[in-house]
Design a protein around this motif. Sequence first.
Motif, PDB file in Angstrom:
ATOM      1  N   ASP A 261      79.005  66.563  31.503  1.00 29.16           N
ATOM      2  CA  ASP A 261      79.366  65.152  31.634  1.00 29.16           C
ATOM      3  C   ASP A 261      79.743  64.844  33.082  1.00 29.16           C
ATOM      4  OD1 ASP A 261      80.150  62.555  31.352  1.00 29.16           O
ATOM      5  OD2 ASP A 261      81.991  62.993  30.201  1.00 29.16           O
ATOM      6  N   LYS A 268      82.016  60.561  37.769  1.00 24.98           N
ATOM      7  CA  LYS A 268      83.388  61.069  37.858  1.00 24.98           C
ATOM      8  C   LYS A 268      83.674  61.567  39.273  1.00 24.98           C
ATOM      9  CE  LYS A 268      83.677  62.998  33.134  1.00 24.98           C
ATOM     10  NZ  LYS A 268      84.768  62.159  32.614  1.00 24.98           N
ATOM     11  N   ASN A 311      74.734  64.140  30.431  1.00 28.35           N
ATOM     12  CA  ASN A 311      75.045  62.828  31.010  1.00 28.35           C
ATOM     13  C   ASN A 311      74.959  62.909  32.529  1.00 28.35           C
ATOM     14  OD1 ASN A 311      75.876  60.143  31.131  1.00 28.35           O
ATOM     15  ND2 ASN A 311      78.071  60.645  31.000  1.00 28.35           N
ATOM     16  N   ASP A 338      80.449  56.611  31.570  1.00 26.49           N
ATOM     17  CA  ASP A 338      81.268  57.808  31.335  1.00 26.49           C
ATOM     18  C   ASP A 338      81.891  57.812  29.942  1.00 26.49           C
ATOM     19  OD1 ASP A 338      82.400  60.222  31.916  1.00 26.49           O
ATOM     20  OD2 ASP A 338      84.021  59.415  33.168  1.00 26.49           O
ATOM     21  N   ALA A 339      81.828  56.680  29.243  1.00 24.19           N
ATOM     22  CA  ALA A 339      82.263  56.666  27.843  1.00 24.19           C
ATOM     23  C   ALA A 339      81.028  56.941  26.986  1.00 24.19           C
ATOM     24  CB  ALA A 339      82.915  55.340  27.497  1.00 24.19           C
ATOM     25  N   GLU A 340      80.406  58.119  27.244  1.00 25.48           N
ATOM     26  CA  GLU A 340      79.137  58.479  26.620  1.00 25.48           C
ATOM     27  C   GLU A 340      79.296  59.171  25.270  1.00 25.48           C
ATOM     28  OE1 GLU A 340      80.737  60.400  28.596  1.00 25.48           O
ATOM     29  OE2 GLU A 340      80.577  62.296  27.526  1.00 25.48           O
TER      30      GLU A 340
HETATM   31 MN    MN Z   1      82.399  60.895  29.953  1.00 26.08          MN
END
Ligand code: MN
Length: 490
Positions: A261, A268, A311, A338-340
């Motif tokens: 991620d 991030k 991701n 990022d809210a995957e």
């Molecule tokens: Mn994430």
Amino acid sequence: MIALTSKDPAKLPVDALVVATAPKDGGVELVGTDWLPGELRSALVRDAGALGVTGKADEVRRVPATGLKAKVLVLVGLGTGPVTAERLRRAAGAATRELAGVGSVALALPAGDVAATVAVAEGALLGAYTYTRYRAADAARAPVASIEVVTTKAKDAAATQGVARAEVLAAAVHATRDLVNAAPNHLYPEAFTEAARAAAKGVKGVRITVLDEKALAAGGYGGLVGVGQGSPRPPRLVKVAYSPARAKAKVALVGKGITFDSGGISIKPSGSMETMKSDMAGAAAVLHTVLAAAQLGVPASVTGWLCLAENMPSGTAQRPSDVVTIRGGKTVEVLNTDAEGRLVMADGLVAATEEKPDVVIDIATLTGAQVVALGDRVGAVMGTDEVRAELVAAADRSGEQAWPMPLPDELKANLSSRVADLANVAGNRDAGMLVAGIFLKEFAGSTPWAHYDIAGPAFNERGEHDYTPKGGTGFGVRTLLAFVESRATR
Ligand code: MN
Ligand code: BES
Ligand code: ZN
């Protein structure tokens, strides 16, 4: 290899003999060592005190094995308070973990009944773990090869059966740790799929079905497709089904399997990315829970759904403001890539509940807010009231720490979107863990459901402790197996 023995510990010709200590009146006492000749006992207590041994939990000290057949005597602290099963697991695990590199170990801990005997065996097995895939062979790090548990119950059928279960359970936890520790250049969705096939090979009653990126697109799995499209390594949805002939229950497990991620376009900061190979810990726990249930012949059908994607940011990645359609038709505006996790899990929950299970549990390293709320040793449980309580109870029995959390209805408003049925993030950071739970609830439908957020406890960035190594912990497997077993017998 693990075995029970009722022999006199003093006469066991092992490399290390482990006994328990506990704090007492500012000093230390030996616990469960009636077999030690009185002379040796008092000398040992005197020496231990002089050496500064305290008996605190996680203390492991080697002392000379004077008068014993063992090569070295090991004092492991139980800490203060009643000697619970989990305390025994931790002490046994601390000992075997510290004793890596030692060939044979016997544990003469206070294991007076079947439950305590099994707890010692389980803890010892959980502690005997090293991740070796990328290292040159090193005998000094090798997990303890031979474990003997000293108990008066060595011939007891329930004890032997309990230890057999502990062996399957510990192997499942170890295999989960291995997957989590694997580097993300080696473990991507397709590689995870192959690992699942390899692990299931020869396990009776288990069938694996794989949806590749084409099948996912055709099936309307917009969450997995959207999250996976930034990576050259395409997503997969893997179904791992164990269906015994006489199933008493039908349980579905859904696991988050983001093999790395990066955050995607909402990238991030690099410091937060370092541990994100562990973002597939939920899927790993689901895979090995299903296989453990099959190996143990649990009379419940258990279907695992591994939601696998990488991701990544790229020219093909989904953008903040993209709208995706989850399986079943609900649309989601992706405001933060990022809210995957919730996107792939939404597809997984819909797929799982289409098969009408009695209950569905999802498990995911879903939110940083989970770590903020509960730290790195306690998982968070949300969901339908009854299932939430049942999952917390399963965690308690298994020795994992889990705590119930609410899903207040009014939080749903935070996920309103101007263009789609839902947004994938709220406009503020309030109650981030609960908001993620509220999002998932939309996709569980009317099936009784619980959500286990294990963002903190899945990966140990700090020092090792009790039976817990650094890196992947295998968290979740013990709770899920206990849950499945209780559904099979209720
Ligand atoms: Mn994430
Ligand atoms: N995989 C992370 C959550 C995570 C964070 C797991 C730390 C383990 C340790 C997840 O995909 C994520 O990035 N969540 C975001 C959600 C936010 C954008 C609403 C988070 O928690 O910051
Ligand atoms: Zn994630």
